[in-house]
Design a protein around this motif. Structure first.
Motif: not given
Ligand code: ATP
Length: 551
Positions: A258-262, A346-351, A267-272, A411-418
């Motif tokens: 969970f992240r309280n994104e501003i 846009g980021e899908l996963e960070g390693i 769409f689902t790319f940046r969700s809370r 390796p940290s991936a987001g299921a929703d972004r994928a």
């Molecule tokens: P961003 O820079 O896009 O906010 P981040 O670098 O903060 O992402 P990480 O903390 O590395 O993201 O989180 C690992 C993965 O979790 C991301 O690559 C992404 O797939 C997913 N993720 C992070 N924040 C969100 C979000 N708000 N909504 C959907 N997926 C997310």
């Protein structure tokens, strides 16, 4: 994937069409839609839930279940072990203090005094424009594919001009971030009527706060986890002590964060509320660079194996200025989502190579001193209060006797972004023959068969005696193995189209010939080829084609 049915150039991916299909065919809905929705929260419908489950299951199967710990996979420096955990969303608040999230996990935001809207400081972009001697910095929130057009509209509206008067505006310099402007009184906020309404940037912590138990005092404050990783680190010792894993090994976890994104958006790319699929891979410090290389390549290949085209997918190594002080390497796997301007990803996963930062922090309670001075709480004796767990999280190599704090590759991936990337990649429009052989346009989701929500649909060609019974019987048999859909209503061409729209890779049709020789046709979604197969071989044929190279 084969795309022989397509004529001419691939369809331009339009986010509008993708969003509309997702809603129409039950992939994604706005959360609490009947109450007007809740910004940043999304529900997966009957098709979406299957897609996302398939992604998470493919990840778990490929990374954990099917991992053979006896041999080194191609590119790996050595054989290694993989295990999983499932840890809680609410953890001891100290975890977040020590991990740095409590003090450092924030975005800068600006408020608009006029509209009361809130924006992420780094996402507001604008451009200087002048009309009849008045110069303002017009802004928009977020750099989409139409940013120039959006800025023009803002400027026209502000100066009360019509579109045909656009050439009377004098633009000065390129599109640039809000941070490039010193005099805020000249900034026209993204939704404001007058300039000068945006506040100075302020910090905004992204963690959701809650209270554990009946008391709402600060001593009972807790947080919804902003990442699943910490649940792995704090269980490092438990996993070591309860299993026979030896370094090198990885611990995997899939779960909600969970992240309280501003400004949730795209769409689902940046969700809370979203789901992550994370691995913490523990290794000897001297081996860590080799493991980092292995994981970045392995994870990139995973997306490719499931059908993400490599020209829309890229692996981007962070420059030294982007790295955290503890990291000696970080790479992002990125996708060119259609809602981004051309050329942007846009980021899908960070390693990330995280060194021993996390385990050491949980041992010693160190915060990130390079980013901010330690916010040390003093104990009653006037000395800094211990903030780590105080537990020894080092590792002892039984063979060599060496004791060390392992290094970590994450390796940290987001299921929703994928899921969103696979949806965008799958979307296509082409021409296919209808019942009368006439070419008609169709929308087709070209999911990799492994990810498709429904793997196979079964139709009787017509609702004729004999055909219906056989088709229902095939459906009942296939249902035991996989997601299968039965449909006997309407023209068969329309039934195929409906399956194409949700990406069903195979459709089995029972026709007149079936009654004679007990064979059926299997229609391929992408090639439109129909293969005749004996009924009792259907599942074998389909099973073969559902596999991906990782399996
Ligand atoms: P961003 O820079 O896009 O906010 P981040 O670098 O903060 O992402 P990480 O903390 O590395 O993201 O989180 C690992 C993965 O979790 C991301 O690559 C992404 O797939 C997913 N993720 C992070 N924040 C969100 C979000 N708000 N909504 C959907 N997926 C997310």
């Amino acid at each position: 994937m084969t795309t022989q049915a397509r004529e001419g150039a691939p369809a331009v991916k339009s986010m509008e069409k993708i969003v509309s299909l997702c809603r129409r065919r039950g992939f994604l809905f706005q959360s609490s839609e009947i109450y007007g929705g809740l910004n940043g929260f999304w529900d997966y419908g009957p098709m979406g839930v299957e897609l996302k489950r398939n992604i998470k299951e493919a990840w778990w199967y490929d990374m954990v279940t099917s991992h053979n710990e006896l041999v080194a996979p191609p590119g790996a420096p050595a054989p290694y072990q993989m295990v999983g955990v499932d840890t809680t969303i609410i953890m001891h608040p100290q975890v977040w203090k020590v991990s740095g999230h409590y003090d450092l996990f924030h975005d800068m935001m600006v408020d608009c005094r006029e509209t009361k809207r809130r924006y992420r400081y780094d996402q507001v972009v604008g451009r200087w424009v002048e009309y009849q001697g008045r110069r303002v910095f017009v802004t928009v929130d977020g750099e989409g594919p139409t940013v120039e057009q959006d800025l023009l509209q803002r400027a026209l509206k502000f100066f009360n001009l019509r579109s045909k008067q656009a050439d009377q505006l004098h633009w000065d310099g390129p599109v640039q971030p809000l941070s490039s402007v010193e005099d805020r009184s000249l900034v026209l906020g993204p939704d404001a009527k007058e300039p000068g309404t945006l506040t100075e940037p302020r910090e905004f912590n992204l963690m959701f706060k809650t209270y554990v138990g009946a008391l709402a005092g600060e001593e009972n404050a807790a947080f919804l986890r902003p990442e699943t990783a910490q649940g792995i680190f704090v269980n490092f010792k438990n996993v070591l002590d309860s299993t026979r894993v030896k370094i090198p090994f990885g611990i995997a976890q899939v779960g909600k964060s969970f992240r309280n994104e501003i400004t949730p958006r795209h769409f689902t790319f940046r969700s809370r509320e979203f789901e992550q699929m994370e691995i913490e891979f523990f290794c000897h410090p001297e081996q860590s660079q080799a493991w980092y290389q292995y994981w970045r390549n392995r994870r990139f290949a995973w997306y490719v194996s499931l059908g993400l085209a490599s020209d829309r997918l890229r692996l981007r190594e962070h420059g030294p200025e982007e790295l955290s002080h503890y990291s000696t390497g970080t790479a992002d796997i990125e996708y060119a989502f259609p809602f981004l301007p051309p050329g942007k990803f846009g980021e899908l996963e960070g390693i990330a190579h995280r060194g021993d930062f996390d385990l050491r922090s949980h041992m010693e309670g160190k915060l990130d001193p390079s980013t901010r001075p330690l916010q040390v709480e003093l104990g009653p004796d006037g000395k800094p209060r211990w903030r780590g767990s105080g537990k020894d999280l080092s590792y002892r190599d039984e063979t060599t006797g060496e004791r060390y704090v392992p290094h970590v590759v994450e390796p940290s991936a987001g299921a929703d972004r994928a899921a969103l990337a696979f949806l965008c990649e799958a979307y296509d429009e082409d021409q296919a023959p209808d019942d009368k052989g006439k070419m008609q346009s169709r929308t087709v989701m070209r999911f990799h068969p492994r990810l498709a929500p429904i793997k196979v649909a079964v139709f009787p060609l017509v609702k004729k005696e004999g055909m219906v019974e056989i088709a229902r019987d095939i459906y009942a048999q296939l249902k035991k193995h996989t997601t299968c859909f039965y449909d006997e209503k309407g023209a068969v061409g329309r039934r195929y189209r409906r399956q194409d729209e949700v990406g069903t890779p195979f459709c089995i049709t029972v026709d007149g010939q079936t009654l004679d020789d007990r064979t059926v046709t299997i229609r391929d979604r992408d090639t439109l080829q129909q293969q005749r197969v004996p009924i009792d071989q259907c599942w074998d044929v389909i099973q073969q084609r559902l596999r991906s190279p990782e399996q």
